[in-house]
Design a protein around this motif. Structure first.
Motif, mmCIF file in Angstrom:
data_model
loop_
_atom_site.group_PDB
_atom_site.id
_atom_site.type_symbol
_atom_site.label_atom_id
_atom_site.label_comp_id
_atom_site.label_asym_id
_atom_site.label_seq_id
_atom_site.Cartn_x
_atom_site.Cartn_y
_atom_site.Cartn_z
ATOM 1 N N CYS A 35 0.837 -1.195 0.000
ATOM 2 C CA CYS A 35 0.000 0.000 0.000
ATOM 3 C C CYS A 35 0.873 1.246 0.000
ATOM 4 C CB CYS A 35 -0.935 0.018 1.213
ATOM 5 S SG CYS A 35 -0.089 0.099 2.810
ATOM 6 N N CYS A 36 0.259 2.349 -0.379
ATOM 7 C CA CYS A 36 0.904 3.653 -0.261
ATOM 8 C C CYS A 36 -0.176 4.705 -0.124
ATOM 9 C CB CYS A 36 1.795 3.961 -1.464
ATOM 10 S SG CYS A 36 0.906 4.214 -3.017
ATOM 11 N N GLY A 37 0.175 5.806 0.524
ATOM 12 C CA GLY A 37 -0.707 6.953 0.634
ATOM 13 C C GLY A 37 -0.007 8.173 0.071
ATOM 14 N N ARG A 38 -0.489 9.344 0.437
ATOM 15 C CA ARG A 38 0.174 10.566 -0.020
ATOM 16 C C ARG A 38 1.543 10.732 0.625
ATOM 17 N NH1 ARG A 38 -4.555 15.241 -0.171
ATOM 18 N NH2 ARG A 38 -5.739 14.357 -1.929
ATOM 19 N N ARG A 39 1.677 10.178 1.816
ATOM 20 C CA ARG A 39 2.951 10.216 2.538
ATOM 21 C C ARG A 39 3.220 8.822 3.085
ATOM 22 N NH1 ARG A 39 -0.249 14.140 3.840
ATOM 23 N NH2 ARG A 39 -0.940 13.039 5.715
ATOM 24 N N LEU A 40 4.481 8.536 3.350
ATOM 25 C CA LEU A 40 4.842 7.220 3.879
ATOM 26 C C LEU A 40 4.099 6.941 5.181
ATOM 27 C CD1 LEU A 40 6.520 4.648 3.812
ATOM 28 C CD2 LEU A 40 8.379 5.918 4.924
ATOM 29 N N LYS A 48 -0.887 -0.910 8.799
ATOM 30 C CA LYS A 48 -1.046 -1.448 10.152
ATOM 31 C C LYS A 48 -2.497 -1.787 10.435
ATOM 32 C CE LYS A 48 -0.078 -0.392 15.007
ATOM 33 N NZ LYS A 48 0.484 0.620 15.948
ATOM 34 N N GLU A 49 -3.413 -0.924 9.983
ATOM 35 C CA GLU A 49 -4.838 -1.141 10.239
ATOM 36 C C GLU A 49 -5.347 -2.408 9.564
ATOM 37 O OE1 GLU A 49 -9.133 1.152 9.511
ATOM 38 O OE2 GLU A 49 -7.238 2.200 9.133
ATOM 39 N N PHE A 50 -4.845 -2.705 8.367
ATOM 40 C CA PHE A 50 -5.390 -3.827 7.596
ATOM 41 C C PHE A 50 -4.402 -4.984 7.436
ATOM 42 C CE2 PHE A 50 -8.044 -0.241 6.353
ATOM 43 C CZ PHE A 50 -9.304 -0.798 6.525
ATOM 44 N N GLY A 51 -3.327 -4.968 8.207
ATOM 45 C CA GLY A 51 -2.394 -6.083 8.173
ATOM 46 C C GLY A 51 -1.654 -6.220 6.860
ATOM 47 N N ILE A 52 -1.317 -5.100 6.243
ATOM 48 C CA ILE A 52 -0.616 -5.101 4.957
ATOM 49 C C ILE A 52 0.881 -4.969 5.235
ATOM 50 C CG2 ILE A 52 -0.366 -3.921 2.742
ATOM 51 C CD1 ILE A 52 -3.259 -2.923 3.100
ATOM 52 N N PRO A 53 1.689 -5.927 4.801
ATOM 53 C CA PRO A 53 3.095 -5.952 5.239
ATOM 54 C C PRO A 53 4.000 -4.907 4.601
ATOM 55 C CG PRO A 53 2.649 -7.783 3.749
ATOM 56 C CD PRO A 53 1.324 -7.139 4.039
ATOM 57 N N GLU A 54 3.673 -4.427 3.391
ATOM 58 C CA GLU A 54 4.579 -3.515 2.692
ATOM 59 C C GLU A 54 3.921 -2.151 2.514
ATOM 60 O OE1 GLU A 54 5.780 -5.229 -1.021
ATOM 61 O OE2 GLU A 54 6.015 -7.235 -0.156
ATOM 62 N N ALA A 55 4.593 -1.100 2.968
ATOM 63 C CA ALA A 55 4.110 0.272 2.775
ATOM 64 C C ALA A 55 5.181 1.067 2.045
ATOM 65 C CB ALA A 55 3.782 0.928 4.111
ATOM 66 N N TYR A 56 4.754 1.856 1.070
ATOM 67 C CA TYR A 56 5.684 2.618 0.241
ATOM 68 C C TYR A 56 5.382 4.110 0.343
ATOM 69 C CZ TYR A 56 6.889 -1.937 -1.637
ATOM 70 O OH TYR A 56 7.305 -3.240 -1.764
ATOM 71 N N LEU A 62 5.795 2.034 -5.235
ATOM 72 C CA LEU A 62 5.015 0.798 -5.164
ATOM 73 C C LEU A 62 5.036 0.068 -6.508
ATOM 74 C CD1 LEU A 62 1.651 0.263 -3.360
ATOM 75 C CD2 LEU A 62 1.948 -0.598 -5.674
ATOM 76 N N LEU A 63 4.835 0.799 -7.605
ATOM 77 C CA LEU A 63 4.839 0.164 -8.921
ATOM 78 C C LEU A 63 6.201 -0.451 -9.235
ATOM 79 C CD1 LEU A 63 2.825 2.651 -11.185
ATOM 80 C CD2 LEU A 63 2.007 0.627 -9.992
#
Length: 320
Positions: A35-40, A48-56, A62-63
């Motif tokens: 996952c990624c948002g506007r900021r890291l 963390k909320e959805f148990g996603i191991p990789e954040a960019y 991410l791509l």
């Protein structure tokens, strides 16, 4: 070897992304991987909320780095066309939250990229997957067919400037009105003729349109931007009216006055309505390696809805 698990990368970590993730994490054979948002920081919180191991830090990272099967694209509307084109060029499966831009030209640019890609893609118009709306359609078909459609879509936009950029508010019929205008096509079929009128400007606009469909039915659309109200859809068949107001509450009214409720499914009560069946349908298309078709919406289909918005908004000639 057949694919058994689909890995998903979220681009966007806001309210809509959370609604989609809440559904997807309950589905079998799905892994929320990146996952990624506007900021890291926002991406990390979402992960963390959805148990996603990789954040960019951003979608470009991410791509470039995340090894996923599907991109679930839910950034801001002003960013979405650019992000959508980048995702489609990878030829991986892409889910695009609506709207795909704020004009027919912006949507066409994204569709042109999709046409050159092998990507299986879908635009998220979740009202197409409301369980009560589809139950109403099935009921109307038992009474012959849907002969008339009324869509009333008030949009009191007075306070929107406090939450959205000026261009988004000015193009609100493309931003949010797209849902109800798309329902005209979804329920009525291809449009043969359209007569439309517009009054007012800025936050005092009003719209009215009369449509005839190639299948012989007729449709009516109204929207007023200066007063409160709930969206309403009415379907008419021989001896039957299905009244859906708000869109999460429906009932059948039979000749003679008898009424019966048309309930939402358990999934539509648990999650944002339409999201479960919408996601399930798209994932089934990916697993089967087939393009999205009715009831889903691909970009060529989406362009038809945006073209209809152009007519209702007075930007294109009416169809007589």
């Amino acid at each position: 070897m057949a694919r058994t698990v689909l890995t998903i990368g979220f681009i966007g970590a806001g309210r809509m992304a959370r609604a989609h993730a809440a559904v997807l994490r309950t589905m079998p054979n799905v892994m929320l991987k990146a996952c990624c948002g506007r900021r890291l920081k926002s991406g990390q919180a979402f992960g963390k909320e959805f148990g996603i191991p990789e954040a960019y830090a951003n979608y470009e990272e991410l791509l470039a780095r995340a090894k996923v099967d599907v991109y679930w694209v839910t950034p801001s509307v002003l960013e979405l066309p650019t992000v959508a084109k980048a995702c489609l060029r990878t030829c991986k499966a892409v889910f695009l939250e609506k709207p795909v831009g704020l004009s027919l030209e912006e949507a066409q640019e994204v569709a042109d990229v999709a046409a050159q890609s092998s990507s299986i893609h879908m635009v998220g118009l979740n009202r197409r997957f409301y369980s009560n709306i589809n139950a109403a359609v099935r009921l109307a078909e038992k009474h012959g067919r849907v002969r008339g459609i009324e869509v009333h879509a008030p949009e009191d936009i007075t306070d929107l400037h406090d939450h959205h950029p000026p261009r988004v508010v000015d193009r609100w019929i493309y931003m949010n009105g797209v849902h109800c205008i798309d329902l005209l096509r979804y329920l009525g079929g291809e449009v043969a003729t359209v007569t439309a009128a517009q009054v007012g400007k800025e936050n005092s606009r009003g719209y009215a349109a009369m449509l005839k469909f190639t299948g012989g039915g007729v449709g009516q659309y109204t929207s007023h931007w200066y007063a409160p109200g709930r969206w309403r859809v009415a379907l008419y068949a021989d001896g039957l009216c299905c009244l859906i107001q708000p869109l999460e509450s429906a009932k059948a009214i039979y000749r003679g006055g008898r009424e019966e409720p048309i309930p939402l499914s358990e999934e539509d009560q648990r999650f944002k309505p339409g999201f479960y069946d919408q996601a399930r349908y798209f994932l089934e298309c990916i697993m089967a390696g087939k393009a999205v078709a009715h009831p889903g919406c691909d970009l060529p289909d989406y362009l038809k809805t945006v073209g209809l918005i152009d007519i209702i908004n007075g930007e294109k000639p009416q169809i007589n």
